[in-house]
Write a protein that holds these residues in place. Structure first.
Motif: not given
Ligand code: ADP
Length: 647
Positions: A550, A552-553, A583-584, A597, A600, A611, A638
């Motif tokens: 949360a 990091k992105f 967001g995703i 997987q 980005k 993770g 989440f």
């Molecule tokens: P990593 O963080 O090492 O890339 P994760 O398994 O934690 O691997 O997350 C997989 C993917 O999900 C991330 O690469 C990102 O694109 C997306 N993601 C995870 N959490 C978030 C979030 N809070 N907001 C946006 N995208 C997210």
């Protein structure tokens, strides 16, 4: 108590209290109509009206739900009514006045009517109030005997009031006068009549009301017949009286008339009752037929047998399941079809009459088998239901053939075992592979270091650059291999313990302190966090991964704002972690939980795509699931669930 009886009791309470008020008003306004109703007849005395108000209040406070906080008034009012009735009776016995008759208001017209005790209620009324007060007090008792007595006290009041009413209808003063100056007023008699009948509904299963309120055929017929019959008697007698008044010298004609209409009416009642009984019997027969059809077409074998186990009835499925014909089974012992010890056990458990409604289940886990006519043994599931009949206790046994289910269970168990074995093998392979991969990686890395340190002067810049790139790649690979190793180890040596989620979040935020400060992140806990049975180390990792993501992105220039909350649902906790990040896109919402997987990659946001795969594994270990709700640019939430494990 049935709701309709409660309504009747509440409405009667209101009616009686209201009537009392009305009559008291009549006394203050000196309205002859309100006091007497019938001109020339006695009035309802002030004290009588007062006692009705108290009795009405006792009804209301006992039966109206909203007045339940005034419940103590029921007892006080009943006591006052009892005392008032009792003192008035004593006054009559000892011809001694205690000053209660005209305590509130003077009965100025009493001397004009030659009444010896002005303002005094009639002894009949006083007696009825005495019984009403006593009846109301006894109604609160928990002893059946006292409740029955209270019912009969009200029945006496009904009888007295009814005789008075009949006296008024047929103009027979002896029916409503104790002695010629003291009689029960017509509205007093009617009120007592209604009040005493309705009062018995509070315990409708006791005393005479039971005959009219129960739901058996006899009770239904009694209900109809009683009202029709009473109505007929009153109307026909009244007609005869009119006839006699018109022709007083023709008494024989009146009697003959009464005889004829009574026979005709009797015929009518008998035929009506016969029709009613036929209709009810038809309904019963239909219900019996439907039951027979249901039993006959049931997918289980159904056997009816007596307490000794002698078979009385079997359905078609029993014939199909066992291969015996009905004839071969009737009058034989049930032990032919099911293990007799189970039958005896069910009977011994359910002998007491109070427990006859329950049934006993011997399910598939008990490994019960039955034998067909051809000797084939097959697994069964049994439900035994002892029932009460006019011939004593009988038992209905339902037998379910579970051969197919058992076979399927065996197949599933075998597949599950294989799957577990394969999983273990895979985990072992993952562990060995990642563990063994570390060694050559370390060697390559060491040699690159050696080359860079010892032979540095021999290489030109281009070679040095290549060597550095190789060094970076091996470092990345080492990290990946370690992550794989950790993923494989996840959940090993796990132990459930009481875990305070708030403490877990506190630890996580301490661990991530630098990241939080660096990003100017704000974490808000929206609900007090629960204490759950969980694998605490894994739960820590779960929260850490989600909070870390949360932050990091995040969106550029907007500091991360993370909300953490939970709701308790039936059997599990549902947690949510929402952010205001990038967001995703919906098409990635499933994929991101798989190993390696990412949405980005590489350059923009660091990570390996492991993770969320970890998070999925951890929630599944806790009997839960994880999912995301998000829109690109609008932040993500989440959700994950954790079973509400018991210690
Ligand atoms: P990593 O963080 O090492 O890339 P994760 O398994 O934690 O691997 O997350 C997989 C993917 O999900 C991330 O690469 C990102 O694109 C997306 N993601 C995870 N959490 C978030 C979030 N809070 N907001 C946006 N995208 C997210």
């Amino acid at each position: 108590m049935s709701l309709k009886y409660k309504y009747a009791l509440s409405a009667t309470g209101i009616f009686v209290a209201f009537l009392g008020f009305f009559v008291i008003l009549g006394w203050f306004l000196d309205s002859n109509f309100i006091k007497h109703i019938l001109p020339g007849q006695v009035s309802m005395k002030f004290n009588t009206a007062l006692c009705f108000i108290l009795a009405g209040m006792a009804f209301c406070t006992r039966h109206i739900y909203y007045l339940r906080k005034w419940r103590s008034i029921t007892c006080i009012s009943a006591c006052i009514v009892l005392l008032y009735g009792g003192i008035s009776l004593l006054q009559e016995m000892f011809t001694e006045g205690f000053g209660i008759d005209e305590f509130f208001i003077k009965d100025i017209e009493a001397p004009l009517r030659f009444e010896s005790n002005p303002g005094r209620m009639s002894p009949l009324t006083a007696g009825c109030f005495f019984l009403t007060g006593l009846g109301l007090l006894l109604q609160d008792s928990h002893k059946r005997k006292l409740l029955v007595i209270s019912q009969y006290l009200f029945h006496i009041i009904t009888l007295v009031a009814f005789i008075c009413i009949i006296g008024y209808i047929f103009n027979v003063p002896r029916f409503y006068k104790w002695h010629f100056v003291n009689s029960m007023a017509v509205h007093t008699a009617i009120t007592f009549f209604i009040m005493s009948i309705v009062a018995t509904l509070a315990h409708a299963h006791l005393g005479i009301p039971r005959i009219f309120t129960a739901s058996s055929i006899g009770n239904k017929i009694a209900r109809k017949l009683f009202f029709r019959f009473t109505l007929y008697i009153i109307i026909s007698s009244f007609c005869c009286l009119l006839l006699y008044n018109a022709m007083p010298q023709e008494i024989e004609f009146t009697i003959a008339f009464f005889t004829v209409i009574s026979i005709v009416a009797g015929l009518y009642f008998i035929s009506k009752t016969a029709i009613d009984i036929n209709v009810l019997a038809k309904k019963e027969k239909l219900a019996e037929e439907n039951l027979r059809l249901t039993i006959e077409s049931a997918p289980y074998a159904i056997i009816l047998s007596d307490i000794k186990g002698t078979i009385e009835l079997v359905n078609r499925q029993t014939e199909r399941m066992y291969g015996y014909s009905r004839k071969e089974l009737i009058n034989e012992n049930v032990g032919m079809l099911i293990p007799i010890e189970k039958y005896t056990k069910a009977i011994s458990i359910y002998k007491p009459f109070s427990q006859l409604q329950d049934n006993i289940l011997f399910d598939g886990n008990e490994n019960i088998s039955a034998i067909k006519k051809n000797g084939e043994i097959f697994p069964v599931e049994l439900i035994l239901t002892p029932i009460k009949t006019e011939r004593g206790i009988m038992v209905i046994t339902a037998v379910n053939d579970i051969t197919v289910r058992k076979r399927n269970e065996e197949t599933i168990n075998k597949q599950l075992e294989e799957l577990q074995y394969k999983n273990q093998e895979l985990e072992q392979f993952n562990y060995i592979a990642s563990h063994d991969l570390q060694e050559p990686l370390r060697t390559v890395s060491n040699y690159i270091n050696l080359l860079l340190e010892d032979y540095n002067q021999l290489f030109n810049d281009e070679v040095k650059q290549h060597l550095s790139a190789m060094q970076a790649a091996t470092t990345r690979m080492t990290r990946l291999v370690r992550t794989l190793l950790d993923f494989g180890k996840l959940g090993h040596n796990r132990k459930l313990s009481l875990t305070d989620c708030q403490m877990v979040i506190n630890d996580v935020t301490t661990d991530l302190n630098t990241l939080i400060n660096h990003n100017d992140a704000c974490i808000i806990i929206t609900t007090p966090m629960p204490v759950v049975y969980a694998y605490s180390g894994e739960l820590h990792q779960l929260f850490q991964n989600l909070i870390n993501n949360a932050i990091k992105f995040r969106k550029k220039n907007i500091p991360p704002r993370i909300k953490i909350g939970h709701v308790k649902k039936n059997g599990y906790f549902q947690f949510s972690i929402s952010d205001n990040g990038i967001g995703i896109a919906p098409e990635y919402s499933e994929q991101i939980f798989h190993l390696f997987q990412r949405v980005k990659n590489g350059t923009e946001y660091e990570g390996h795509g492991i993770g969320l795969a970890n998070c999925k594994k951890i929630t599944e270990m806790h009997g839960g699931k994880i999912w995301v709700e998000s829109k690109p640019g609008k932040g993500s939430t989440f959700y994950f669930t954790i079973s509400n494990f018991k210690a």
